[in-house]
Motif scaffolding. Structure first.
Motif, PDB file in Angstrom:
ATOM      1  N   THR A  28       0.809  -1.211   0.000  1.00 11.74           N
ATOM      2  CA  THR A  28       0.000   0.000   0.000  1.00 11.74           C
ATOM      3  C   THR A  28       0.843   1.261   0.000  1.00 11.74           C
ATOM      4  OG1 THR A  28      -0.224  -0.036   2.401  1.00 11.74           O
ATOM      5  CG2 THR A  28      -1.984  -1.080   1.111  1.00 11.74           C
ATOM      6  N   LYS A  29       2.140   1.138   0.233  1.00 16.62           N
ATOM      7  CA  LYS A  29       3.018   2.299   0.189  1.00 16.62           C
ATOM      8  C   LYS A  29       4.131   2.052  -0.816  1.00 16.62           C
ATOM      9  CE  LYS A  29       2.053   3.807   4.817  1.00 16.62           C
ATOM     10  NZ  LYS A  29       2.556   4.012   6.156  1.00 16.62           N
ATOM     11  N   PRO A  30       4.514   3.087  -1.548  1.00 18.19           N
ATOM     12  CA  PRO A  30       5.571   2.920  -2.551  1.00 18.19           C
ATOM     13  C   PRO A  30       6.928   2.659  -1.890  1.00 18.19           C
ATOM     14  CG  PRO A  30       4.771   5.179  -2.486  1.00 18.19           C
ATOM     15  CD  PRO A  30       3.935   4.403  -1.548  1.00 18.19           C
ATOM     16  N   PRO A  31       7.828   2.048  -2.634  1.00 19.82           N
ATOM     17  CA  PRO A  31       9.145   1.751  -2.076  1.00 19.82           C
ATOM     18  C   PRO A  31       9.966   3.025  -1.869  1.00 19.82           C
ATOM     19  CG  PRO A  31       9.110   1.284  -4.406  1.00 19.82           C
ATOM     20  CD  PRO A  31       7.698   1.621  -4.024  1.00 19.82           C
ATOM     21  N   ILE A  32      10.843   2.981  -0.896  1.00 20.20           N
ATOM     22  CA  ILE A  32      11.754   4.094  -0.619  1.00 20.20           C
ATOM     23  C   ILE A  32      13.025   3.865  -1.446  1.00 20.20           C
ATOM     24  CG2 ILE A  32      13.165   5.234   1.137  1.00 20.20           C
ATOM     25  CD1 ILE A  32      10.384   5.725   1.903  1.00 20.20           C
ATOM     26  N   PRO A  33      13.476   4.872  -2.197  1.00 20.43           N
ATOM     27  CA  PRO A  33      14.702   4.685  -2.979  1.00 20.43           C
ATOM     28  C   PRO A  33      15.947   4.794  -2.097  1.00 20.43           C
ATOM     29  CG  PRO A  33      13.918   6.914  -3.235  1.00 20.43           C
ATOM     30  CD  PRO A  33      12.881   6.185  -2.405  1.00 20.43           C
ATOM     31  N   ASN A  34      17.043   4.309  -2.633  1.00 19.81           N
ATOM     32  CA  ASN A  34      18.346   4.503  -2.010  1.00 19.81           C
ATOM     33  C   ASN A  34      19.002   5.682  -2.707  1.00 19.81           C
ATOM     34  OD1 ASN A  34      17.904   1.309  -2.022  1.00 19.81           O
ATOM     35  ND2 ASN A  34      18.950   1.961  -0.178  1.00 19.81           N
ATOM     36  N   ILE A  35      19.482   6.632  -1.919  1.00 16.15           N
ATOM     37  CA  ILE A  35      20.181   7.789  -2.473  1.00 16.15           C
ATOM     38  C   ILE A  35      21.577   7.837  -1.875  1.00 16.15           C
ATOM     39  CG2 ILE A  35      20.280  10.306  -2.597  1.00 16.15           C
ATOM     40  CD1 ILE A  35      17.258  10.325  -2.618  1.00 16.15           C
ATOM     41  N   PHE A  78      25.081  12.709  -7.436  1.00 12.35           N
ATOM     42  CA  PHE A  78      23.816  12.312  -6.806  1.00 12.35           C
ATOM     43  C   PHE A  78      23.336  11.054  -7.514  1.00 12.35           C
ATOM     44  CE2 PHE A  78      19.276  12.276  -6.247  1.00 12.35           C
ATOM     45  CZ  PHE A  78      19.034  12.898  -5.026  1.00 12.35           C
ATOM     46  N   ASN A  79      23.241   9.942  -6.781  1.00 14.71           N
ATOM     47  CA  ASN A  79      22.801   8.673  -7.367  1.00 14.71           C
ATOM     48  C   ASN A  79      21.547   8.184  -6.658  1.00 14.71           C
ATOM     49  OD1 ASN A  79      25.057   8.206  -9.206  1.00 14.71           O
ATOM     50  ND2 ASN A  79      26.255   8.078  -7.322  1.00 14.71           N
ATOM     51  N   ILE A  80      20.566   7.791  -7.434  1.00 12.81           N
ATOM     52  CA  ILE A  80      19.312   7.276  -6.884  1.00 12.81           C
ATOM     53  C   ILE A  80      19.011   5.935  -7.519  1.00 12.81           C
ATOM     54  CG2 ILE A  80      17.958   8.584  -8.585  1.00 12.81           C
ATOM     55  CD1 ILE A  80      15.752   8.769  -6.447  1.00 12.81           C
ATOM     56  N   SER A  81      18.535   4.988  -6.697  1.00  9.97           N
ATOM     57  CA  SER A  81      18.164   3.681  -7.242  1.00  9.97           C
ATOM     58  C   SER A  81      16.967   3.119  -6.472  1.00  9.97           C
ATOM     59  CB  SER A  81      19.336   2.706  -7.183  1.00  9.97           C
ATOM     60  OG  SER A  81      19.732   2.494  -5.848  1.00  9.97           O
ATOM     61  N   PHE A  82      16.150   2.396  -7.192  1.00 11.50           N
ATOM     62  CA  PHE A  82      14.996   1.713  -6.611  1.00 11.50           C
ATOM     63  C   PHE A  82      15.232   0.221  -6.706  1.00 11.50           C
ATOM     64  CE2 PHE A  82      13.067   5.772  -7.385  1.00 11.50           C
ATOM     65  CZ  PHE A  82      12.077   5.881  -6.421  1.00 11.50           C
ATOM     66  N   PRO A  86       8.158  -3.385 -10.770  1.00  7.70           N
ATOM     67  CA  PRO A  86       8.874  -2.717 -11.854  1.00  7.70           C
ATOM     68  C   PRO A  86       9.560  -1.449 -11.367  1.00  7.70           C
ATOM     69  CG  PRO A  86       6.548  -2.217 -12.036  1.00  7.70           C
ATOM     70  CD  PRO A  86       6.700  -3.188 -10.886  1.00  7.70           C
ATOM     71  N   ARG A  87      10.598  -1.079 -12.045  1.00  3.99           N
ATOM     72  CA  ARG A  87      11.317   0.161 -11.749  1.00  3.99           C
ATOM     73  C   ARG A  87      10.469   1.333 -12.257  1.00  3.99           C
ATOM     74  NH1 ARG A  87      15.126  -2.188  -9.396  1.00  3.99           N
ATOM     75  NH2 ARG A  87      16.962  -3.170 -10.234  1.00  3.99           N
ATOM     76  N   PRO A  88      10.669   2.517 -11.677  1.00  2.00           N
ATOM     77  CA  PRO A  88       9.909   3.682 -12.159  1.00  2.00           C
ATOM     78  C   PRO A  88      10.169   3.938 -13.638  1.00  2.00           C
ATOM     79  CG  PRO A  88      11.083   4.207 -10.129  1.00  2.00           C
ATOM     80  CD  PRO A  88      11.562   2.870 -10.575  1.00  2.00           C
ATOM     81  N   SER A  89       9.139   4.382 -14.345  1.00  5.03           N
ATOM     82  CA  SER A  89       9.261   4.733 -15.760  1.00  5.03           C
ATOM     83  C   SER A  89       9.946   6.084 -15.929  1.00  5.03           C
ATOM     84  CB  SER A  89       7.881   4.825 -16.402  1.00  5.03           C
ATOM     85  OG  SER A  89       7.120   3.707 -16.085  1.00  5.03           O
ATOM     86  N   ASN A  90       9.772   6.948 -14.929  1.00  2.13           N
ATOM     87  CA  ASN A  90      10.324   8.296 -15.016  1.00  2.13           C
ATOM     88  C   ASN A  90      10.677   8.773 -13.613  1.00  2.13           C
ATOM     89  OD1 ASN A  90      11.011  10.794 -16.192  1.00  2.13           O
ATOM     90  ND2 ASN A  90       8.983  11.609 -15.739  1.00  2.13           N
ATOM     91  N   ILE A  91      11.843   9.397 -13.499  1.00  4.53           N
ATOM     92  CA  ILE A  91      12.264   9.989 -12.232  1.00  4.53           C
ATOM     93  C   ILE A  91      12.726  11.409 -12.529  1.00  4.53           C
ATOM     94  CG2 ILE A  91      13.916   9.925 -10.326  1.00  4.53           C
ATOM     95  CD1 ILE A  91      14.152   6.909 -10.766  1.00  4.53           C
TER      96      ILE A  91
END
Length: 143
Positions: A28-35, A78-82, A86-91
């Motif tokens: 019910t909640k979206p995943p938190i990315p790693n930054i 600055f690096n971001i990853s999920f 599925p991975r996000p289509s757009n960030i």
């Protein structure tokens, strides 16, 4: 013997239903990315999202006002990853310097100018199984 079989069947049904409910609630909640900025992990908070449910949160800098800025060097990457499929289509990434109102879009290199900066990440998923979006925020200090 029938009571034992009934008890085992009832217990099995309960365990299966509980695990399915837990999995549903987990989504019910979206995943938190790693930054990461260079090799430093930056804390991230989830903001407004529309996932399997929706929630509204204040915008930056209000959402991170309780967070202590992570100190990073200027001109860092600055690096971001999920780690979610599925991975996000757009960030998209927006940066705001403390005390300013202007947003700078698509920032990937940390500025060299000292100060406190707020980052807002907008992640969108557009796939056959998932149409959703989520905002995230973090705060850094360049010294």
């Amino acid at each position: 013997m029938r009571k034992i079989m009934f008890l085992i069947l009832a217990l099995s049904t309960f365990i299966i239903n509980a695990s399915c409910t837990w999995n549903k609630l987990e989504r019910t909640k979206p995943p938190i990315p790693n930054i990461y900025i260079d090799s430093v992990e930056i804390p991230v908070v989830r903001g407004t999202y529309c996932w399997y449910e929706s929630a509204d949160y204040p915008s930056i800098p209000e959402i991170v006002e309780e967070m202590k800025p992570t100190v990073v060097p200027g001109n860092s990457k600055f690096n971001i990853s999920f780690h979610y499929t599925p991975r996000p289509s757009n960030i998209s990434i927006a940066r705001m310097k403390q005390g300013e109102e202007k947003l700078y879009n698509q920032s990937i290199v940390i500025p060299s100018e000292q100060g406190v900066y707020y980052y807002e990440i907008d992640a969108r998923w557009n796939s056959d199984n998932l149409e959703a979006d989520s905002f995230y925020a973090s705060v850094i200090e360049v010294k």
